[in-house]
Design a protein around this motif. Structure first.
Motif, PDB file in Angstrom:
ATOM      1  N   ALA A  16     -38.582   4.534 -52.237  1.00 36.99           N
ATOM      2  CA  ALA A  16     -38.367   3.135 -51.849  1.00 36.99           C
ATOM      3  C   ALA A  16     -37.405   3.038 -50.675  1.00 36.99           C
ATOM      4  CB  ALA A  16     -37.831   2.341 -53.036  1.00 36.99           C
ATOM      5  N   SER A  29     -39.739  -0.637 -57.712  1.00 36.83           N
ATOM      6  CA  SER A  29     -39.262   0.446 -56.855  1.00 36.83           C
ATOM      7  C   SER A  29     -38.316   1.389 -57.589  1.00 36.83           C
ATOM      8  CB  SER A  29     -38.562  -0.131 -55.624  1.00 36.83           C
ATOM      9  OG  SER A  29     -39.471  -0.772 -54.756  1.00 36.83           O
ATOM     10  N   LEU A  36     -45.218   0.312 -56.307  1.00 40.16           N
ATOM     11  CA  LEU A  36     -44.829   1.560 -55.663  1.00 40.16           C
ATOM     12  C   LEU A  36     -45.464   2.760 -56.372  1.00 40.16           C
ATOM     13  CD1 LEU A  36     -43.247   2.892 -53.432  1.00 40.16           C
ATOM     14  CD2 LEU A  36     -41.234   2.902 -54.903  1.00 40.16           C
ATOM     15  N   GLU A  56     -37.527  -5.869 -54.819  1.00 35.56           N
ATOM     16  CA  GLU A  56     -38.413  -5.353 -55.841  1.00 35.56           C
ATOM     17  C   GLU A  56     -38.426  -6.303 -57.033  1.00 35.56           C
ATOM     18  OE1 GLU A  56     -37.187  -1.989 -58.345  1.00 35.56           O
ATOM     19  OE2 GLU A  56     -35.296  -1.964 -57.209  1.00 35.56           O
TER      20      GLU A  56
END
Length: 597
Positions: free
Chosen positions: A47, A40, A312, A55
């Motif tokens: 995020a 992230s 992500l 993460e």
């Protein structure tokens, strides 16, 4: 700035200095730590917009100590990333891997560290020295979770392997890391390297049997706290894979540890803005979004303590390379899966246990109780559309489209909502179900718990015996799922209880049922089991960490769930999916090439 992040240099930060910007995660109570996104830090604003609670960050040994044991490159993992995560309530989980050339007699990155079997306080045990130092340095910077290597179940002679040692070597790697990290950070949580499962479905069971046979293991908490899994593309395999992770612990006699899904996703290949040519798993943007919703619903239902999407955003990839991210790599634009995940977090965050699933031949409903009310996640399992009459739990509710977030008020008629679900997109195989929807009812439900229940061993189905291979064919008895009889009037006929645990003949990913006609029928909510008559629903409990495994916070533990496999259809067997050894080998090779670390 990105170029600066990617520089590899040797920069020493005094190990007694602690950046002043680290905040206590206890102050971030609004964040649900169970929802994560890998890496992230590359898009911290997005995020935070998602609301992810954890993460994973890679800590490459060969980058942190590139030239020798005296190197200490803090530019590889920036303190700014850690401070940013802490400020937004995200737990950082570090992944330790990649042997530098100077520390192994084997291959670069995958080689067994030199001196691995020496005592942990011997200067010649290079892995012990590194693991101790990295944990000591980063624990004061907020990192207390460590994954020990990555995907050790991929054999050294298979494409994509990351550890060239034997199973015994990986156990020694784990033992050394566990011992020295706990010495410098007693509150640290140690994770097994993420398991791919399909490369060798028996690997984890055999590994845990070896661990249990070690006379020193029991006194040292069996040298791990969490089992980590990597699961992709087919959400309906999740209950089997997570269930297996619990079952093999019991088979080995190890007190139950938490199970996390550290990586999950369905990479899109037909993104018009980032097209990719692939040999397997043709997935469009909407299907990726549908996968996210279904995988999280089934993952938490199955007992996963935390789940993270991989990933992500992809960084440093070229056009035409596979992009897994919820965000496109070239301009940070958001894919539909980003919004689907954002709404999944919004409407599931804060859920309590148990989680209930009702599954028929062509639909799935997963119920999450939350302090605000009840959220039910619904989707069709086949290519045919489905109309459900779903019993109301409140005077009204809202239907939510996970991608658009549009809320549509709904009012029950005769005590039920009529909900239409579009079918799955199936080109030979339905990798996942159709477009999911959320049915949200405020003020409904209640009485749930935020802590997982403890389940006795007598409640646990027998795990798969060892020795089974991934080429073993499932039998109809092991995979039977009721299907619709187009001429039959649905009745409240109890369905066989579907267990989330694999059996000897249930070791392959299962296809969804074949197309069935559109049928309107009534979904039945869970009911109490009567001792006077056959129950309308059957309940199967998934094992959870016992009090002996309380090295993990309550919300980190595997989740006790109730399954209500209720069918209103006639009972017919699901056809057997046959997959030859050659075909499976080709599929695994293709999948390995899809994965980018």
């Amino acid at each position: 700035m990105l170029l600066l992040f990617l520089l590899v240099g040797v920069w020493v930060w005094p190990e007694t200095a602690v950046p002043p910007t680290y905040a206590s995660n206890a102050q971030q109570s609004a964040i649900d730590s169970r929802f994560g996104a890998v890496e992230s830090f590359w898009a911290p604003g997005e995020a935070a917009e998602l609301g992810v609670g954890w993460e994973r960050i890679l800590f490459y040994w060969n980058e942190i100590q590139p030239g020798g044991p005296d190197d200490w490159n803090t530019l590889h993992v920036h303190e700014e990333w850690l401070a940013e995560a802490s400020a937004h309530g995200r737990t950082v989980v570090g992944l330790l891997k990649n042997t530098p050339n100077w520390a192994t007699d084997g291959s670069f990155a995958a080689g067994v560290p030199r001196g691995l079997y020496l005592p942990v306080d011997d200067p010649g045990n290079l892995w012990a020295n590194y693991a101790r130092r990295v944990a000591s340095y980063y624990s004061v910077r907020g990192v207390h979770n460590w994954i020990i290597w990555n995907e050790p179940d991929i054999a050294p002679d298979v494409y994509g392997h990351e550890f060239s040692g034997s199973m015994e070597d990986y156990y020694q790697l784990l033992k050394v890391a566990y011992t020295v990290i706990k010495q410098v950070d007693p509150n640290a949580t140690i994770h097994l390297g993420g398991m791919t499962y399909w490369h060798d479905p028996t690997w984890l069971g055999r590994f845990l049997q070896m661990v249990a046979a070690d006379p020193d293991a029991a006194a040292n908490n069996y040298y791990f706290d969490v089992i980590s899994l990597h699961i992709y593309f087919r959400p309906e395999t999740i209950p089997t894979i997570v269930g297996n992770a619990f079952a093999v612990q019991q088979q080995a006699g190890i007190p139950l540890k938490a199970v996390w899904i550290n990586e999950t996703n369905a990479r899109p290949s037909s993104d018009p803005e980032w097209p990719v040519e692939v040999q397997a798993f043709q997935i469009d943007l909407e299907q990726q979004a549908w996968y996210i919703v279904q995988a999280y619903a089934l993952g938490f239902y199955s007992g996963a303590g935390r789940i993270a999407v991989y990933k992500l955003i992809d960084i440093n990839i070229s056009p035409g390379e596979e992009s897994w991210g919820l965000i496109r790599p070239y301009d940070f634009s958001k894919r539909p899966a980003f919004y689907a995940y954002q709404n999944t977090i919004k409407y599931l965050a804060g859920f309590t246990y148990p989680i209930q699933r009702e599954q028929g031949g062509n639909y799935t409903i997963v119920r999450f109780d939350r302090p605000q009310g009840v959220t039910r996640v619904l989707w069709a399992r086949t290519a045919s559309s489905v109309t459900l009459n779903v019993p109301a739990l409140a005077e009204s509710g809202v239907m939510v489209d996970p991608i658009t977030g549009v809320e549509t008020p709904v009012t029950p008629t005769g005590g039920s909502y009529s909900i239409s679900l579009s079918g799955a997109r199936c080109a030979g195989e339905c990798y996942m179900g159709g477009a999911p929807v959320f049915l949200v009812e405020e003020g409904a439900g209640g009485g749930g718990s935020t802590t997982p229940p403890v389940v006795s061993s007598s409640d646990t189905p027998t795990p798969a015996p060892e020795g089974e291979t991934e080429a073993e064919e499932p039998t109809a008895a092991a995979t039977a799922v009721p299907t619709i009889d187009a001429t039959a009037t649905p009745t409240n006929t109890p369905a066989p209880t579907e267990t989330p645990f694999p059996t000897a003949t249930n070791m392959l990913p299962q296809p969804l049922p074949s197309n069935t006609p559109t049928v309107t029928y009534t979904a039945v909510p869970p009911t109490e089991i009567s001792t006077d008559s056959p129950p309308a629903t059957e309940v199967a409990a998934v094992p959870t960490p016992t009090e002996a495994a309380e090295g993990v916070a309550a919300d980190d533990g595997a989740i006790g769930v109730e399954e209500t496999a209720v069918s209103n259809e006639s009972n017919s067997g699901l056809g057997i999916w046959l997959l030859g050894g050659v075909g499976l080998g080709a599929l695994l090779l293709a999948f390995a090439r899809l994965r980018r670390r």
